[in-house]
Design an enzyme around this catalytic site. Structure first.
Site, PDB file in Angstrom:
ATOM      1  N   LYS A  64      12.494 -44.861  14.786  1.00 37.88           N
ATOM      2  CA  LYS A  64      11.323 -45.207  15.607  1.00 37.88           C
ATOM      3  C   LYS A  64      11.182 -46.717  15.756  1.00 37.88           C
ATOM      4  CE  LYS A  64       8.732 -42.513  12.959  1.00 37.88           C
ATOM      5  NZ  LYS A  64       9.720 -41.593  12.338  1.00 37.88           N
ATOM      6  N   THR A  65      11.331 -47.442  14.656  1.00 39.41           N
ATOM      7  CA  THR A  65      11.236 -48.907  14.727  1.00 39.41           C
ATOM      8  C   THR A  65      12.378 -49.479  15.564  1.00 39.41           C
ATOM      9  OG1 THR A  65      10.223 -48.934  12.524  1.00 39.41           O
ATOM     10  CG2 THR A  65      11.081 -51.020  13.373  1.00 39.41           C
ATOM     11  N   ASP A 121       3.382 -49.434  12.966  1.00 38.56           N
ATOM     12  CA  ASP A 121       3.969 -48.342  12.191  1.00 38.56           C
ATOM     13  C   ASP A 121       2.869 -47.620  11.409  1.00 38.56           C
ATOM     14  OD1 ASP A 121       5.952 -46.718  11.273  1.00 38.56           O
ATOM     15  OD2 ASP A 121       6.765 -48.145   9.817  1.00 38.56           O
ATOM     16  N   THR A 149       4.675 -40.349  11.257  1.00 42.35           N
ATOM     17  CA  THR A 149       5.316 -39.122  10.783  1.00 42.35           C
ATOM     18  C   THR A 149       4.351 -37.949  10.865  1.00 42.35           C
ATOM     19  OG1 THR A 149       4.664 -39.659   8.504  1.00 42.35           O
ATOM     20  CG2 THR A 149       6.846 -40.387   9.224  1.00 42.35           C
ATOM     21  N   ARG A 205      19.035 -43.182   8.708  1.00 39.35           N
ATOM     22  CA  ARG A 205      18.741 -44.136   7.627  1.00 39.35           C
ATOM     23  C   ARG A 205      19.471 -43.737   6.348  1.00 39.35           C
ATOM     24  NH1 ARG A 205      12.623 -44.697   6.403  1.00 39.35           N
ATOM     25  NH2 ARG A 205      12.672 -45.810   8.400  1.00 39.35           N
TER      26      ARG A 205
END
Length: 349
Positions: free
Chosen positions: A77-78, A122, A171, A230
């Site tokens: 997302k980032t 975030d 999330t 990740r």
């Protein structure tokens, strides 16, 4: 950085090694994240939709609509937010909701934005009510209300802010308040990756970090990466460490398996906590259902950790089921643990 006062002294061998380490770390931090859509692997449908929205915004000469990205952690997302700012040719300001505790925190950020910039928040589901109410007019009409004075002398000033694009990441999309969620013009869910996509992620990361990894090994790591980029990037670094110390530095299939087994990561990507969670439900609670609070106490983990870190992948893999009465292990979960279901469980399955 410490500089020696004696410029005539030759640098020691230790000092000669430092730049290489710094270069490795800097390369990882700066280059591991893709900068443009063409380098971003996975999320094909989402990328195509965003490309259209960005191109339309450019042709209209207006900022991109506010965007909400949601999904399990580690899916990018980032990274997507940074890519969007690059594709729009604007700067990005990155922050997180927990750091915006006071009104002046969010006001300061909004006031310092430049026209067209991207503001990335975030964990946006953790915004407090005051920060949300400040954001509402900023998102809709690009102004904020600032109050001054006390008691009967309170005055409210309406101050314009530059037009900007807010990108929120979470999330827990369901935890957002309705008024905040409704102010996003674009809402997208990031999906778990396929092992084939993660293999490409691993090969790309290995190339950037000058890690030698065979394709079979990359696919083995991908299969154990919980469908998450990740984690795939983390595991290829750990496998590289193992290959460097125990072998000749090349990650072969056998080396990858040995490295991952040393990390207690099984063939489905489950670690010791995942296995403990499944065994707890299977053995102590007879397969479930069992409440999340009970599981959290038994495991010594936070409820949010179980819900955000462990459950999504276990459910996606068909090992765990979430029901109104609690969590249940599935027949596939029992099979993975090599536990035969009881007579009562067979009837349920």
């Amino acid at each position: 950085m410490i500089i020696s006062e004696d410029n005539n002294k030759e640098p020691s061998k230790k000092k000669n090694l430092e730049p290489k380490k710094l270069d490795f770390d800097m390369t990882y931090e700066r280059n591991i994240r893709p900068k443009v859509f063409d380098d971003y692997i996975g999320q094909k449908a989402l990328k195509e939709t965003l490309k259209i929205s960005i191109e339309a915004s450019k042709k209209r000469g207006v900022p991109l609509d506010h965007l909400l990205l949601y999904g399990p952690p580690g899916l990018g997302k980032t990274t997507l937010a940074t890519i969007i700012s690059n594709e729009m040719n604007v700067d990005i300001k990155i922050t997180s909701a927990p750091s915006l505790e006071r009104p002046r925190d969010i006001i300061g950020i909004l006031m310092n934005l430049k026209g067209g910039e991207v503001l990335f928040i975030d964990e946006i589901h953790r915004l407090n009510k005051v920060a949300e109410e400040i954001l509402y007019p900023a998102m809709e009409d690009f102004y904020i209300d600032i109050t001054s004075g006390k008691s009967q002398t309170v005055k409210t000033m309406r101050v314009p802010v530059p037009k900007f694009t807010l990108i929120g990441a979470t999330t827990k999309a369901g935890a957002l308040s309705g008024p905040l969620r409704d102010r996003f013009g674009i809402i997208h869910r990031l999906e778990f990756y396929k092992p084939e996509e993660l293999k490409e992620v691993i090969l790309r990361t290995a190339k950037i970090l000058n890690i030698e990894v065979e394709e079979e090994a990359a696919f083995e790591i991908a299969k154990r990466s919980r469908l998450t980029p990740r984690i795939a990037n983390r595991l290829v670094k750990r496998a590289s460490d193992y290959a460097l110390v125990k072998h000749n530095g090349v990650i072969t299939l056998d080396v990858a398996k040995q490295a991952l087994e040393g990390l207690n990561i099984d063939n489905l990507g489950l670690d010791t906590t995942d296995i403990e969670l499944l065994k707890l439900i299977a053995n102590k609670y007879k397969g479930g259902p069992v409440g999340i609070e009970t599981l959290a106490v038994a495991l010594g983990e936070d409820i949010s950790t179980i819900e955000d870190v462990y459950e999504p992948y276990l459910i996606q893999s068909g090992l765990l089921e979430r029901t109104p009465r609690g969590r249940k292990i599935t027949s596939r979960g029992l099979s993975h643990l090599k536990i035969l279901p009881s007579v009562e469980q067979r009837k349920l399955f």
